[in-house]
Design an enzyme around this catalytic site. Sequence first.
Site, PDB file in Angstrom:
ATOM      1  N   HIS A 174      -0.811  -4.559  -0.251  1.00 28.12           N
ATOM      2  CA  HIS A 174      -1.944  -4.234  -1.088  1.00 28.12           C
ATOM      3  C   HIS A 174      -2.310  -5.510  -1.830  1.00 28.12           C
ATOM      4  O   HIS A 174      -1.738  -5.820  -2.860  1.00 28.12           O
ATOM      5  CB  HIS A 174      -1.518  -3.158  -2.094  1.00 28.12           C
ATOM      6  N   GLN A 327       0.262  -6.693  -4.846  1.00 30.65           N
ATOM      7  CA  GLN A 327       0.532  -5.475  -5.622  1.00 30.65           C
ATOM      8  C   GLN A 327       1.846  -4.807  -5.210  1.00 30.65           C
ATOM      9  O   GLN A 327       2.170  -3.711  -5.678  1.00 30.65           O
ATOM     10  CB  GLN A 327      -0.625  -4.481  -5.461  1.00 30.65           C
ATOM     11  N   ASP A 328       2.588  -5.450  -4.303  1.00 28.85           N
ATOM     12  CA  ASP A 328       3.926  -4.963  -3.928  1.00 28.85           C
ATOM     13  C   ASP A 328       3.900  -3.541  -3.369  1.00 28.85           C
ATOM     14  O   ASP A 328       4.734  -2.708  -3.745  1.00 28.85           O
ATOM     15  CB  ASP A 328       4.896  -5.034  -5.124  1.00 28.85           C
ATOM     16  N   HIS A 329       2.936  -3.250  -2.524  1.00 31.60           N
ATOM     17  CA  HIS A 329       2.912  -1.960  -1.830  1.00 31.60           C
ATOM     18  C   HIS A 329       2.917  -2.226  -0.325  1.00 31.60           C
ATOM     19  O   HIS A 329       1.946  -1.920   0.363  1.00 31.60           O
ATOM     20  CB  HIS A 329       1.643  -1.163  -2.173  1.00 31.60           C
ATOM     21  N   PRO A 330       3.978  -2.798   0.211  1.00 33.05           N
ATOM     22  CA  PRO A 330       3.952  -3.136   1.635  1.00 33.05           C
ATOM     23  C   PRO A 330       3.928  -1.892   2.517  1.00 33.05           C
ATOM     24  O   PRO A 330       4.470  -0.847   2.153  1.00 33.05           O
ATOM     25  CB  PRO A 330       5.222  -3.947   1.845  1.00 33.05           C
TER      26      PRO A 330
END
Length: 395
Positions: A174, A327-330
Amino acid sequence: MGVCGPDPKVEDLGSPRKQPYPMDALPISYAAQQFRKLIGEKTPYRVVHEPQARNTRPYDSRPTCEGHNNCMPICPIGAMYNGSYSVYHAEAAGAKFVPNAVVYRIERDSANKRVTAVHYYDPDKGSHRVTGKYFVIAAHCIETAKLMLFSADEQSPDGIANSSGHVGRNMMDHTGVQVSFISGDKALWPGRGPLETNVIDNFRDGDWRNERGAYLVHMVDDNQVDLATQLAIAKGYVGRELEEQIRYLASHTVRLFSHNEGLADPDNRLTLSKTNKDILGIPHPEVYYKLPEYTVKSCEHTRGLFRDLIGLMHGTDEEWTPGYFPQDHPAGSTIMGTDPTDSVVDGFCRTHDHENLFIASSSVFSSVGTGNITLTVAALALRVADTLKKELAHA
Ligand code: SF4
């Protein structure tokens, strides 16, 4: 989970709903009220509530959100949902939870149709084998692909459920854009209530998505004393003036960030390292990732919007996060699809290759939209659970 959001009859979020959210929406903080007023009066953009998994009434033995602004990394009173609460429920229902177990191998039958067992290491590298009728990989997208690739053997030299060659491919994140600045208008006093309650939602959909990705803008409502103090010291203030500046800057700081849509690209790929291994002897993951042009264009558009908003608020002291804001939403790595030659699971998260192996993870996403991914991961996990319930009832 305990999801709160506005009544669709009162506030249109642009996504059709048959019924209201289970809990009332969060109250709008003072900063968000000021932001809404300004945007509403001076621009065509809409600032709306963001539905989220925070209690606005006692629920699931957890209290109502008290608005103390400490949500990251974890809510100290449990008003905000996290996965551990589902683990407690699963244990209460009879599930056995084995801490510090690292699954390293998935075993199949001789026909290579069904999974028969998983093997895991304990912290002393003792190996254990667990059998079952059904298996669900419910890990992070990186660990999911890593396990499936590392389980390669003579029967499946490219790894588990990988007849398509797509395990590890189509990795996504993200991507975002972030800026903070000092508003030249009246004070917003951010830092009261949860970190994010309001979003600008005009750019979530449109014909332009043929060319560039959608995005969602958050006005982040976190306490800004830290940033304000750094800025006031950097400007050379001392003594009483320093204190006054910290008060002024902390109450006038605005932070905006975005979640921009991502697309699957098979070349964005996770493979196993040939040189680096962890302490258990399992190879590290290596990821090649190039931001899709579709997302790059979306981020350029976001920067333009942020510049407009800074001008509108007579902003100064802009601080842009260099490049992109992850955003660290892989997601991605075992994507969902109808064609077994270019996807790993079907619409029910069942692997095309093994009829009793399911994946409940962001790894099955075939794109990343503009909202945080947890609710979609939970919805997919419930879909897996429904299928298992039905099939086990007839087993
Ligand atoms: S503001 Fe955040 S940390 Fe505080 S109670 Fe609410 S959810 Fe928890």
